[in-house]
Design an enzyme around this catalytic site. Sequence first.
Site, PDB file in Angstrom:
ATOM      1  N   GLY A 110      60.620 -60.328   4.497  1.00  0.00           N
ATOM      2  CA  GLY A 110      61.318 -59.332   3.693  1.00  0.00           C
ATOM      3  C   GLY A 110      62.251 -58.529   4.569  1.00  0.00           C
ATOM      4  O   GLY A 110      61.970 -58.298   5.752  1.00  0.00           O
ATOM      5  N   ALA A 151      64.885 -51.987   8.109  1.00  0.00           N
ATOM      6  CA  ALA A 151      64.042 -52.864   8.927  1.00  0.00           C
ATOM      7  C   ALA A 151      63.784 -54.180   8.211  1.00  0.00           C
ATOM      8  O   ALA A 151      64.142 -54.351   7.038  1.00  0.00           O
ATOM      9  CB  ALA A 151      62.716 -52.161   9.226  1.00  0.00           C
ATOM     10  N   ASP A 167      59.004 -42.741  -1.478  1.00  0.00           N
ATOM     11  CA  ASP A 167      59.892 -43.888  -1.681  1.00  0.00           C
ATOM     12  C   ASP A 167      59.146 -45.046  -2.343  1.00  0.00           C
ATOM     13  O   ASP A 167      59.162 -46.171  -1.845  1.00  0.00           O
ATOM     14  CB  ASP A 167      60.472 -44.327  -0.337  1.00  0.00           C
ATOM     15  CG  ASP A 167      61.747 -45.152  -0.494  1.00  0.00           C
ATOM     16  OD1 ASP A 167      62.356 -45.102  -1.579  1.00  0.00           O
ATOM     17  OD2 ASP A 167      62.132 -45.841   0.468  1.00  0.00           O
TER      18      ASP A 167
END
Length: 520
Positions: free
Chosen positions: A138, A143, A293
């Site tokens: 991912g 990052a 988040d």
Amino acid sequence: MRIRLRRGRGGWSYSETRVWVRKLNKADVDGGSYRVTLNQNEKIEDEEEQTKALKACHQRCADRTLKVLERNGSIFIKLGQHLSAMNYLLPLEWTTTFIPLQDKCPVSSLESIEAMFEQDTGEQISAYFSDFSPEPIGAASLAQVHLATVKETGQPVAVKVQHPALEEWAGLDLALTSFTFSTLKRFFPEYDLEWLSSEMEYSLPQELDFVLEGQNAIRAKEYFSHIPELPLVIPDVLWAKKRILVMENVSGHRPDDLAFLDANHIDRDEVSAALARIFNEMIFGTDAPLHCDPHGGNIAIRLNPSRRSSRTGNFDVILYDHGLYRDIPLSLRRSYAKLWLAVIDADEPRMRKYAKEVAGINDEQFPLFASAITGRDYRVVTSDVSAARTMQEKKNINDALGEGMLQQLVQLLGQVPRIILLILKTNDLTRSLDENLQTRLGPVRTFLILARYCSRTVFEEQVEELRKNGGLLWPRNLVGLVGAWLGYFRVEVKLEVFELWLRVRRLVGWEAGVVESGAW
């Protein structure tokens, strides 16, 4: 530079989009596609054809904007991630197009990762790991994550590594964002988004510090270890450097992967309830850390038959990316709980009182603020916020936005405290998660769960005050204690009765429900 347009759930109307394009023309913003589409639509009498053309235009502009965000990377992708959750303001074509920004962003090369790893640790990757996947599983805005195997122990791990170019470009990206919003303000003084760039300047350095992220994850894991009834899993942290974070490898499926949920008989309503409990605990729990988040790329659902029970379901909720955390001050948490209880009770005078305590909202701003925190039409907020959203409500919100509510909302968000902005952002994201689950029960259960946490918060405050004023058993305090307990008990009984009804229905009608509704 582009300005995103807004819609109601029923889609954007032709006349409402024209209002926005006139505004776009003033700044020579990329409204060309909309201008052409609207001019062509004036020659078309068929309303269905107009809608089809407008949707195609939304999609073209969203695709272009996605490419721009991906090309610029880092904080521009962070903006896109938040926009992907604003499906109550933006066209569906925009929000769905931006979903890949949550976990499928541009990838840094393995060579650059290897060089950064050696620079930060003084060792090559092979010194730590016997196996390191060259392709990330991912990639997000800041990052990407690689699977690896610890050399000494053989433990499978997930290695989160910061995009190496960020250290060089983050400062410039922030300056460019600030300049962009300043330029927007110059063209459109009524659309002042400088508060957003200020928040990013404050938050981004924290999100870029993976040592801090590791500490946040450890703290959250410790906090929720005392609440085992919540099906929350936070991967263990093995070690961290500023740009490298090594964690236990725990994987699952996105919460909006409905095919996975249905195939494994994971009840969407139970997933919704679990998410509601987890994030309400973060907001209202004493000394709880708040994950700010929680978009779909930072949450996963995995099957866990061993957890199967009438209350917790047969699944775990995995929470990733602990870079953006906040602590809500006790006084604010208590006022916020009272505000929500007033909203749930449709008590407008109390709503106004606590909105002022929470965010300094005056009477003129209150209707807009009430709609912002609930995502509902103000007329619904003052009647029954737990009612299912109707087509008329969607139209009312759509019309209000076209009449200038969006402009007022932007101005309002620039005035509220920073912590309120993050709470509102968390509200947006969790509301989006819940809507994407397409649950059968609607918002009633989630509001009952919210009421439970708010009532608990108020009850704890009342008990604290009684203790300060002579103790709980002081004769004159006993009446106050009983009254406080009854207020809390009333909400508990409502939720328990509702949960009991759900359990009974599940026991006697689960299979029938599955047959009647296909996958369900």
